[in-house]
Scaffold this motif. Sequence first.
Motif, PDB file in Angstrom:
ATOM      1  N   GLY A 184       0.820  -1.205   0.000  1.00  0.00           N
ATOM      2  CA  GLY A 184       0.000   0.000   0.000  1.00  0.00           C
ATOM      3  C   GLY A 184       0.855   1.256   0.000  1.00  0.00           C
ATOM      4  N   THR A 185       0.451   2.235  -0.755  1.00  0.00           N
ATOM      5  CA  THR A 185       1.238   3.451  -0.905  1.00  0.00           C
ATOM      6  C   THR A 185       0.307   4.640  -1.125  1.00  0.00           C
ATOM      7  OG1 THR A 185       3.006   4.488  -2.162  1.00  0.00           O
ATOM      8  CG2 THR A 185       1.457   3.147  -3.401  1.00  0.00           C
ATOM      9  N   GLU A 186       0.904   5.806  -1.212  1.00  0.00           N
ATOM     10  CA  GLU A 186       0.130   7.026  -1.442  1.00  0.00           C
ATOM     11  C   GLU A 186      -0.174   7.153  -2.939  1.00  0.00           C
ATOM     12  OE1 GLU A 186       0.421  11.276   0.651  1.00  0.00           O
ATOM     13  OE2 GLU A 186       1.971  10.968  -0.850  1.00  0.00           O
ATOM     14  N   ARG A 187      -1.464   7.317  -3.255  1.00  0.00           N
ATOM     15  CA  ARG A 187      -1.876   7.388  -4.665  1.00  0.00           C
ATOM     16  C   ARG A 187      -2.615   8.707  -4.914  1.00  0.00           C
ATOM     17  NH1 ARG A 187      -0.611   2.547  -6.836  1.00  0.00           N
ATOM     18  NH2 ARG A 187      -0.628   0.735  -5.451  1.00  0.00           N
ATOM     19  N   VAL A 188      -2.733   9.018  -6.208  1.00  0.00           N
ATOM     20  CA  VAL A 188      -3.227  10.337  -6.644  1.00  0.00           C
ATOM     21  C   VAL A 188      -4.666  10.225  -7.120  1.00  0.00           C
ATOM     22  CG1 VAL A 188      -2.947  12.137  -8.394  1.00  0.00           C
ATOM     23  CG2 VAL A 188      -0.956  11.175  -7.268  1.00  0.00           C
ATOM     24  N   VAL A 189      -5.481  11.253  -6.811  1.00  0.00           N
ATOM     25  CA  VAL A 189      -6.823  11.435  -7.389  1.00  0.00           C
ATOM     26  C   VAL A 189      -6.862  12.831  -8.010  1.00  0.00           C
ATOM     27  CG1 VAL A 189      -9.303  11.521  -6.981  1.00  0.00           C
ATOM     28  CG2 VAL A 189      -7.891   9.906  -5.708  1.00  0.00           C
ATOM     29  N   CYS A 190      -7.289  12.890  -9.271  1.00  0.00           N
ATOM     30  CA  CYS A 190      -7.323  14.156 -10.016  1.00  0.00           C
ATOM     31  C   CYS A 190      -8.751  14.675 -10.089  1.00  0.00           C
ATOM     32  CB  CYS A 190      -6.756  13.955 -11.418  1.00  0.00           C
ATOM     33  SG  CYS A 190      -6.876  15.433 -12.454  1.00  0.00           S
ATOM     34  N   LEU A 191      -8.990  15.854  -9.493  1.00  0.00           N
ATOM     35  CA  LEU A 191     -10.270  16.558  -9.658  1.00  0.00           C
ATOM     36  C   LEU A 191     -10.161  17.402 -10.919  1.00  0.00           C
ATOM     37  CD1 LEU A 191     -10.118  15.749  -6.611  1.00  0.00           C
ATOM     38  CD2 LEU A 191     -11.520  17.749  -6.145  1.00  0.00           C
ATOM     39  N   PRO A 192     -10.958  17.114 -11.940  1.00  0.00           N
ATOM     40  CA  PRO A 192     -10.690  17.669 -13.279  1.00  0.00           C
ATOM     41  C   PRO A 192     -10.961  19.162 -13.376  1.00  0.00           C
ATOM     42  CG  PRO A 192     -12.790  16.546 -13.285  1.00  0.00           C
ATOM     43  CD  PRO A 192     -12.181  16.298 -11.931  1.00  0.00           C
ATOM     44  N   ASP A 193     -10.450  19.715 -14.464  1.00  0.00           N
ATOM     45  CA  ASP A 193     -10.690  21.112 -14.829  1.00  0.00           C
ATOM     46  C   ASP A 193     -11.994  21.168 -15.621  1.00  0.00           C
ATOM     47  OD1 ASP A 193     -10.709  23.684 -15.689  1.00  0.00           O
ATOM     48  OD2 ASP A 193      -8.877  23.573 -16.874  1.00  0.00           O
ATOM     49  N   PHE A 194     -13.056  21.712 -15.000  1.00  0.00           N
ATOM     50  CA  PHE A 194     -14.328  21.902 -15.697  1.00  0.00           C
ATOM     51  C   PHE A 194     -14.267  23.246 -16.431  1.00  0.00           C
ATOM     52  CE2 PHE A 194     -15.837  18.625 -12.850  1.00  0.00           C
ATOM     53  CZ  PHE A 194     -16.746  17.938 -13.645  1.00  0.00           C
ATOM     54  N   PHE A 195     -14.504  23.220 -17.708  1.00  0.00           N
ATOM     55  CA  PHE A 195     -14.363  24.393 -18.576  1.00  0.00           C
ATOM     56  C   PHE A 195     -15.219  25.556 -18.061  1.00  0.00           C
ATOM     57  CE2 PHE A 195     -15.865  26.641 -22.494  1.00  0.00           C
ATOM     58  CZ  PHE A 195     -14.648  27.244 -22.785  1.00  0.00           C
ATOM     59  N   GLU A 196     -14.541  26.686 -17.789  1.00  0.00           N
ATOM     60  CA  GLU A 196     -15.160  27.928 -17.314  1.00  0.00           C
ATOM     61  C   GLU A 196     -15.801  27.796 -15.929  1.00  0.00           C
ATOM     62  OE1 GLU A 196     -17.914  29.291 -20.211  1.00  0.00           O
ATOM     63  OE2 GLU A 196     -16.396  29.906 -21.664  1.00  0.00           O
ATOM     64  N   LYS A 197     -15.584  26.655 -15.217  1.00  0.00           N
ATOM     65  CA  LYS A 197     -16.248  26.464 -13.918  1.00  0.00           C
ATOM     66  C   LYS A 197     -15.241  26.287 -12.781  1.00  0.00           C
ATOM     67  CE  LYS A 197     -20.350  26.599 -15.749  1.00  0.00           C
ATOM     68  NZ  LYS A 197     -21.268  25.460 -15.826  1.00  0.00           N
ATOM     69  N   SER A 198     -14.246  25.427 -12.964  1.00  0.00           N
ATOM     70  CA  SER A 198     -13.291  25.143 -11.897  1.00  0.00           C
ATOM     71  C   SER A 198     -11.961  24.742 -12.517  1.00  0.00           C
ATOM     72  CB  SER A 198     -13.808  24.029 -10.984  1.00  0.00           C
ATOM     73  OG  SER A 198     -13.943  22.819 -11.711  1.00  0.00           O
ATOM     74  N   GLU A 199     -10.926  24.728 -11.683  1.00  0.00           N
ATOM     75  CA  GLU A 199      -9.589  24.357 -12.129  1.00  0.00           C
ATOM     76  C   GLU A 199      -9.205  22.990 -11.584  1.00  0.00           C
ATOM     77  OE1 GLU A 199      -6.921  27.424 -11.002  1.00  0.00           O
ATOM     78  OE2 GLU A 199      -7.784  28.923 -12.371  1.00  0.00           O
ATOM     79  N   GLU A 200      -8.181  22.421 -12.189  1.00  0.00           N
ATOM     80  CA  GLU A 200      -7.735  21.078 -11.801  1.00  0.00           C
ATOM     81  C   GLU A 200      -7.099  21.091 -10.414  1.00  0.00           C
ATOM     82  OE1 GLU A 200      -5.764  18.247 -14.755  1.00  0.00           O
ATOM     83  OE2 GLU A 200      -4.075  18.855 -13.475  1.00  0.00           O
ATOM     84  N   GLN A 201      -7.414  20.039  -9.612  1.00  0.00           N
ATOM     85  CA  GLN A 201      -6.835  19.868  -8.277  1.00  0.00           C
ATOM     86  C   GLN A 201      -6.341  18.437  -8.130  1.00  0.00           C
ATOM     87  OE1 GLN A 201      -9.566  21.024  -5.202  1.00  0.00           O
ATOM     88  NE2 GLN A 201     -10.091  22.975  -6.188  1.00  0.00           N
ATOM     89  N   ILE A 202      -5.246  18.255  -7.393  1.00  0.00           N
ATOM     90  CA  ILE A 202      -4.651  16.941  -7.165  1.00  0.00           C
ATOM     91  C   ILE A 202      -4.667  16.663  -5.671  1.00  0.00           C
ATOM     92  CG2 ILE A 202      -2.647  15.465  -7.509  1.00  0.00           C
ATOM     93  CD1 ILE A 202      -4.004  16.366 -10.092  1.00  0.00           C
ATOM     94  N   GLU A 203      -5.239  15.511  -5.307  1.00  0.00           N
ATOM     95  CA  GLU A 203      -5.264  15.080  -3.901  1.00  0.00           C
ATOM     96  C   GLU A 203      -4.638  13.692  -3.798  1.00  0.00           C
ATOM     97  OE1 GLU A 203      -9.066  15.409  -2.091  1.00  0.00           O
ATOM     98  OE2 GLU A 203      -9.402  17.478  -2.770  1.00  0.00           O
ATOM     99  N   LYS A 204      -4.047  13.389  -2.639  1.00  0.00           N
ATOM    100  CA  LYS A 204      -3.354  12.120  -2.431  1.00  0.00           C
ATOM    101  C   LYS A 204      -3.932  11.391  -1.221  1.00  0.00           C
ATOM    102  CE  LYS A 204       0.984  13.727  -4.489  1.00  0.00           C
ATOM    103  NZ  LYS A 204       2.444  13.898  -4.288  1.00  0.00           N
TER     104      LYS A 204
END
Length: 783
Positions: free
Chosen positions: A434-454
């Motif tokens: 088990g290790t630390e893994r990434v989840v990408c919150l996407p960039d919604f066009f004109e609504k929000s920006e991309e975010q990365i959480e672990k």
Amino acid sequence: MGRIAVIRALAFISSIIGRVIALPFVVLFHIARFVVRGIRELRRISLEKKADKRKRKREQKELRQKRREEKRQKRKEEALKKKEYKEKRKEEILEQKKLRKEQKQLRKEQKKLRKEQKLLESEQRKLIKEQKRKEAVERRKAKQENKRLLKEEKLKIRQARLHDKAVEREAKRKKREEEQIARIKRWEASWTERFANSSLKGNNSLWAVIFRKIYWGCHWILQKGYWGSHWLFRKIYWGCHWILQKGYWGCHWVYRKVYWGCRWVLQKGYWGCHWLFRKVYWGCHWLFRKLYWGCRYIVQKGYWVCHGIWQKVYWKCRIFVEKIYWKVRTLYQKCYWKVRTIFEKIYWKIHGWFNKVYWKLRGYYNKVYWVYYAKSRQLYNALTKNEYMDLFFVFLRGYLKKGGMQTQCLAIIGVKEYFEKQKSISEYQVIEAGTERVVCLPDFFEKSEEQIEKYNSPDIYVASIENVDLIGASNVIIANDKLLNDAVADDKEQRIDIRYSAIKKVINKVAVIEDYDVEDVFEKGIYLVGAASFNYYHLVVEILSRLTFVDYLEEYREYPILVDEVVMRIPQFKSALDCINRYNHPIIVVEKEKKYHVEKLVLPSSNVWMPTNLYNRNDIRVDDFLIADSVLHNIRNAVGVWEEREPWRKIFISRKNTQAVRLSNETKVRQIFAENGFEIVYTEEMTFRQQIECFGQAKCIVATSGAALTNTIFCQKSAIIGCIIPSEHRFYMYSTIAYLLGLKPLFLDAKITDKTAYAAADTFVLDEGYVKRYAKRINNMLK
């Protein structure tokens, strides 16, 4: 064990009660179950709505605060922008004024140049006209001179010819005279010889003179007569010729006079006859019309006389028939109303009796209902709150169906916990810790920006379990009366819903299962069975990808694979299995809802930790979308992705031919993307290999949220991935896959129009203007 004993005891008691109760009450139980479940569902929905309202209020407050801050910042930025804009505007105005002055000067110069050009052109035209006029005059003079010279040459030629003719005539005349003189001499010589030889020798000269006189006299007379007759003949000939010409032209003039006179006479006769014919024709026509209208008048008179007679007869017959009709009708009405009055009397008597009985029964019912209403309400509330009622209906249904079906309760534990209790942890091998893994919150066009959480993920393992029972097309793995499931075992809040097929109920990590006897026994096998095998995403990413972890261990490379029958029935699924099955494991097909026993089962763990279903759609979390990097690379290496080359295709994946059309206005959205150069693709019509090649060639892919986006695993780096999905769903699996593969996720936020209990069944819509702006942004990014 105490919980299981209690549940089994309750189940046994409920099954005895079910057998004691008569079958007619079973229908009531089913109705009650459906009512209870419906009410529970309504309560759950209402609670969800309340929770949603609270969340919305909180979100609205946060949004308001953010908007206020944004407005303040915007105001400051707008003020700065206004100042900059004013300064720029002043500079632009000054520059524009300078440019205008320069333009005016240029225009004046251009006007002058144009005037000069016009003057030059007019002078050139005048010169050209003058030259043309002079050339024309010269040509005329040359022509006249040529004509004069030609005339002079012709005259000279004629004079020469006349002179030559005169010379010839003079020569001919001289020749004639010489010939005449020679003839005379010859004649004289001949006659002198004759006279010498004749008896008139002594008188030679006298006779000669006389003969010559006589000869030349006769000759003169003959010549005069010849030329006189010749002149007379010519006079007669040309006189007759003149007379004939005069007679011809006179006859011609007479003929023309006669011809035009006859023609005039004929024309007069024709038009006279024509006038006469017209008079006769119109006279006959007038006579015919008189006869026609006279006959017609007579016929019409006869017709109307007959019509009047027929109408009189018709109306007399009609009046007679109507009298009979009304007599019969009055008789029928009398009979009808008599019968109706009798029927109404009987009807109202029966109706009165029925009303008395109905109101008496209703009164009794109301008394009983209001007396026992409070108790029935308490009983109803108890039933709705009691989870064990579901168990009662499960066992009751099993009792009614019978036919080899059995119901059992099994405790749910994790695989590692199972091996620790069995004390055979050596069969449990960790492939990836088990290790630390990434989840990408996407960039919604004109609504929000991309975010990365672990977040931290569990271990990836391969376990070998003996004497295991499994059920096809489900998540049921039974070993030593335990149900093995890592997701539910680690779920402390009981969010994950695994009810499907044989699993009917889960209470406090105890599963109630309905199954039949064992269908078949296998010696060994690798477990690649799942409840979601019918879905392309779940099959490829969550199930088939686990085979690579088993292939790391050489001891299992000859084991057969256990797969659901749907995998072998669908060509694309079978092709995916063939690609991932690199070591050619034998394949054993498992039928749906049938139970099998495996003596030695190799169980690879999950490498994607996203739950298939949740009890409440609002309980979804960001850490539910963890996926191992090795999964994606294992799939790409197994199938052999498109060779690294520059992609060129822009693709829009349509769900027009699928059963569930989530995007309600897909037709208009598809048309907008087609107008912006996107190629429309239907993945359900393509083979597995064609899908790999298609996505490998794509530099941009846009699609509605669905299993087709699983193929983004086969895309090349830097490709743009556009997913049409409401941001409210909080679904981050495709964006995480894209991020891990070096792709660029740029999603479109849709608006939900029909919300259901499951997010996957929602219907949503996209704003057309929003889509057009998105397409322009994509085209600008790809330039």
